[in-house]
Write a protein that holds these residues in place. Structure first.
Motif, PDB file in Angstrom:
ATOM      1  N   GLU A 140      -6.697  -4.575   8.540  1.00 42.58           N
ATOM      2  CA  GLU A 140      -6.455  -3.831   7.298  1.00 42.58           C
ATOM      3  C   GLU A 140      -6.758  -2.328   7.445  1.00 42.58           C
ATOM      4  N   SER A 141      -7.936  -2.025   8.024  1.00 48.42           N
ATOM      5  CA  SER A 141      -8.315  -0.606   8.114  1.00 48.42           C
ATOM      6  C   SER A 141      -7.381   0.159   9.040  1.00 48.42           C
TER       7      SER A 141
ATOM      8  N   ILE B 272       1.475  -5.494   3.892  1.00 52.34           N
ATOM      9  CA  ILE B 272       0.650  -6.470   4.602  1.00 52.34           C
ATOM     10  C   ILE B 272       1.047  -7.857   4.087  1.00 52.34           C
TER      11      ILE B 272
ATOM     12  N   ILE C  99       0.870  -1.185   0.000  1.00 52.98           N
ATOM     13  CA  ILE C  99       0.000   0.000   0.000  1.00 52.98           C
ATOM     14  C   ILE C  99       0.902   1.229   0.000  1.00 52.98           C
TER      15      ILE C  99
ATOM     16  N   TRP D 124      -5.010 -11.046   8.356  1.00 51.86           N
ATOM     17  CA  TRP D 124      -4.647  -9.639   8.154  1.00 51.86           C
ATOM     18  C   TRP D 124      -5.848  -8.745   7.839  1.00 51.86           C
ATOM     19  N   ARG D 125      -6.939  -9.306   7.298  1.00 50.92           N
ATOM     20  CA  ARG D 125      -8.120  -8.503   6.961  1.00 50.92           C
ATOM     21  C   ARG D 125      -8.659  -7.757   8.188  1.00 50.92           C
TER      22      ARG D 125
ATOM     23  N   ILE E 251      -4.446   1.065   7.000  1.00 50.28           N
ATOM     24  CA  ILE E 251      -4.776   2.128   6.047  1.00 50.28           C
ATOM     25  C   ILE E 251      -4.833   3.487   6.748  1.00 50.28           C
ATOM     26  N   TYR E 252      -5.565   3.525   7.890  1.00 51.91           N
ATOM     27  CA  TYR E 252      -5.669   4.822   8.576  1.00 51.91           C
ATOM     28  C   TYR E 252      -4.310   5.284   9.091  1.00 51.91           C
TER      29      TYR E 252
END
Lengths: 581, 179
Positions: free
Chosen positions: A247-248, A185, A23, A243-244, A251-252
């Motif tokens: 995930e957020s 990730i 990412i 990992w899901r 990202i944040y």
């Protein structure tokens, strides 16, 4: 094209990851209208596939052919919500690549300004990357710059002109080299230490991890599901079979840190803008000290700095709005994330600190705005003063030219008289050509009384000269002469008294030239010498040092000396001191 | 006295001491970090530093812009180790472009370590930092030009520090969830 690498060095691979997702996150000032413009460029409302986009502008809309650049990006919209976000997949086309680099990345552009690029690395150097840890960090560290650079080129083709201007200004013309915060990730890591501190060995493992994360800040483990989080200055690595779930959070965190990177760059650019303004100030100060050659340079510098300030100022507003909204989203999303992990990552504190920094940027921008306005006023004053000097020089020049023209006119009058005398002489010569020389009875007198004859000739000559002179004066009086007298005074005086004296006069104009050590005032006023005669007097004095510098009298007519005496008498009465003529 | 110094650490120490030699005690010389990392990179390419490798890193340049350069993490780590051993001193200073710069110089303790260096090891380092004429290269470091220059012979050697080696890879789009 080959499936190899250009690496010359022999790599010692210590850490490997499995099922790797990369990412890249960055902040780009954006709003709903800018996003809508990107929507239109991508024809988001039409279901056409594989559109190529370019950042080039069509300068010749009337032509049938458009020549694009070599690199074109193909973009396919996956999902969009009008004025909210666009999700698309993109492929970079680079015909110059000698190595297979099939880059397909996912992009998420939102109106708050967060841009996320994501991809799953499926192969490196021809080897498939599966769930087992086979992707070495040495190789991943070489993939990251490539995708980072290409994603900059890609987003550049989509942004509005204003957004590109902001990036160009903030990153000082090297926007394509800007850094994006890295999020990695993975579902597995090798070696998988039970004790996470072993990764921070200060040697090989840590060095490899720092190749992708930069200096490592912390390594944390969620013991319940063997989740590992490593946070570095330049990236974050999450290794988890599930990992899901996290995930957020990643990202944040990436959004937060990428915004910090942007604020760092913005603050650095603001500091440089301050330098530009200081340079402009120095140049303006030089111009006040008499070096007028630098005014144009100062003007150009200040214009450029003002343009940069305008761009940076708008950026502050975008940040404030964008991160206010992202923080709200985060507040809603964080409930689903493990609270222990949240406290380890300290993302809440990070958001608060970032919002405070953004507010402080406003403070700096406000002070710069005052500086810009001050300098603009200072420069305008300097330019105005230069115009006054120019006007004054022009007036003196015009006056000299006028005097030359008048002198020339007088010479012309003299020549006219001489022409008349000569024409008479010619007329008599012509008559005498027919009649021949003749004598009168008085001709004898010149022989008998030669001295008397000579005296008579002289007297006659004097009479004619006087007659001609009178005629010239008569002609001269027909042109009303303009006289100008400049008298240097340089005497000490009380400026208040001068201003008291001038208060009774009809002042035509006042020029003031304020410098560090003096304040030169030139007052033009009307002086009534008599009921008929009027003169314009220019009185120059230094208000700061109390010095009466000079006096210029301009009038029509011949009694300019008389007017000068009257003016000086008035001044003597005003100051109570004698002024030498 | 200083056990555990690797051969590469000794070479690094010798390079720093070579570039900071001066007779002026009041105004000591410091070698800046980026030029030192350029020497390390060149040393890896030429096989002088045997245990180091390099990877692309986004580096803030002195003019405030960023550039991808091949940086050796192992080299940086050894510099930190030498600082911890008090063999080199570290200086942090601001640049005119509001960036920060790090510079290094050997401490007084280095003399003892360097006296034990073998001529072979010194020769290996000289082959890296000296031109054929025997003069030390000056390292030019600007955003556009990273090169080694011999001012005596007007010889210039461009480094590959800014050349990022490509690897082949395939990716597929990934859309992370914000929910």
């Amino acid at each position: 094209m080959t499936s190899k690498s250009q690496i010359k060095d022999e790599l010692e691979e210590f850490v490997k990851l499995g099922d790797v997702r990369l990412i890249l996150s960055e902040y780009i000032p954006c709003d709903r209208n800018s996003l809508e413009s990107i929507n239109q460029k991508l024809m988001a409302k039409k279901s056409m596939q594989g559109k190529f986009v370019t950042m080039l502008m069509d300068s010749w809309p009337e032509r049938a052919i458009f020549q694009s650049e070599k690199k074109c990006s193909a973009v396919r919209i996956i999902e969009y919500k009008p004025s909210e976000y666009i999700q698309c997949e993109a492929t970079m086309q680079d015909p110059e690549d000698t190595i297979v680099q099939d880059e397909m990345i996912g992009m998420r552009l939102s109106h708050e300004g967060n841009m996320i690029y994501g991809c799953r690395i499926t192969h490196i150097t021809g080897k498939e990357i599966g769930k087992d840890p086979t992707a070495s960090l040495d190789l991943i560290s070489r993939v990251i710059p490539d995708i980072m650079y290409d994603s900059s080129l890609l987003i550049d083709t989509l942004l509005t002109h204003h957004q590109r201007s902001i990036l160009d200004c903030v990153f000082k013309g090297t926007a394509n080299n800007r850094y994006k915060f890295v999020g990695l990730i993975a579902s597995s890591i090798s070696p998988a230490f039970d004790e996470v501190s072993l990764y921070l060995d200060g040697e090989d493992y840590q060095n490899e991890l720092e190749q992708v994360l930069d200096d490592i800040r912390s390594v944390q483990e969620v013991s319940t599901d063997r989740t590992l989080i490593m946070i570095g200055e330049g990236g974050i690595l999450l290794v988890s079979p599930d990992w899901r779930k996290y995930e957020s959070l990643v990202i944040y965190y990436c959004l937060l840190r990428s915004a910090e990177l942007f604020v760092d760059a913005l603050f650095n650019r603001i500091s440089l803008l301050n330098d530009e303004l200081n340079e402009a100030r120095n140049l303006i100060e030089r111009s006040t000290e008499g070096d007028y050659s630098v005014i144009t340079k100062a003007q150009n510098l200040l214009t450029e700095a003002t343009a940069n300030y305008t761009i940076l100022n708008s950026t502050g507003g975008y940040l404030d709005r964008g991160f206010g909204l992202i923080n709200e989203q985060w507040s809603k999303s964080k409930d689903s994330i493990d609270s222990d992990l949240l406290s380890l990552v300290a993302i809440d504190d990070g958001f608060m600190a970032l919002l405070n920094r953004i507010r402080d940027i406003d403070l700096v921008l406000n002070s710069i705005r005052s500086e810009v306005e001050g300098l603009q006023t200072l420069l305008s004053t300097q330019i105005e003063q230069q115009m006054r000097r120019l006007y004054s020089a022009l007036r003196d020049n015009t006056r000299s030219t006028s005097e030359v023209i008048k002198a020339s006119e007088r010479t012309g009058d003299v020549l006219d008289v001489i022409q008349l005398v000569l024409s008479g002489t010619i007329a008599f010569d012509i008559i005498m050509a027919f009649t021949g020389e003749y004598t009168t009875p008085l001709a004898q007198l010149s022989l008998e009384y030669p001295l008397l004859f000579f005296l008579c000739a002289i007297i006659l000559w004097v009479v004619i000269v006087i007659g001609l002179k009178k005629a010239m004066d008569f002609l001269g009086r027909r042109i009303e002469k303009e006289h100008m007298i400049r008298q240097s005074l340089n005497i000490r005086c009380d400026p208040a008294k001068i201003e008291g004296y001038l208060a009774d006069k009809v002042v035509v104009s006042v020029d003031e030239e304020v410098q560090d050590k003096r304040e030169v005032v030139r007052t033009h006023y009307l002086f009534d010498a008599s009921e008929i005669e009027k003169a314009t007097v220019t009185l120059t004095y230094d208000r700061k040092n109390g010095v009466l510098q000079d006096l210029v009298i301009e009038c029509k007519g011949t009694n300019v000396m008389e007017i000068k005496r009257k003016v000086l008498r008035e001044l003597e009465e005003c100051f109570g001191a004698s002024i030498p003529l | 006295m200083f056990h555990g110094l690797t051969e590469d650490m000794l070479k690094l120490l010798f390079i720093i001491s070579e570039y900071t030699q001066t007779n002026d005690e009041d105004n000591p010389l410091w070698i800046k970090e980026l030029p030192l990392l350029a020497i390390i990179h060149e040393g890896i390419v030429k096989g002088v530093f045997k245990s180091y490798d390099y990877s692309p890193t986004s580096v803030p340049m002195l003019d405030g812009t960023r550039r991808w350069l091949n940086i050796s993490r192992e080299g940086k780590d050894d510099i930190e180790d030498l600082i911890n051993l008090q063999l080199i001193a570290i200086l942090r200073l601001s640049t005119s472009q509001y960036g920060y710069m790090t510079a290094y110089k050997p401490t007084v303790l280095v003399g003892e370590v360097l006296s034990s260096l073998t001529p072979e090891l010194k020769d290996e380092v000289y082959s890296l930092i000296q031109h054929e004429c025997g003069c030390n290269y000056e390292v030019l470091f600007s955003p556009d030009d990273i090169s080694f220059v011999c001012s005596t012979c007007t010889f210039k050697l461009e480094t590959s520090m800014g050349f990022i080696e490509d690897v082949s890879y395939l990716t597929e789009p990934y859309f992370p969830s914000l929910e």
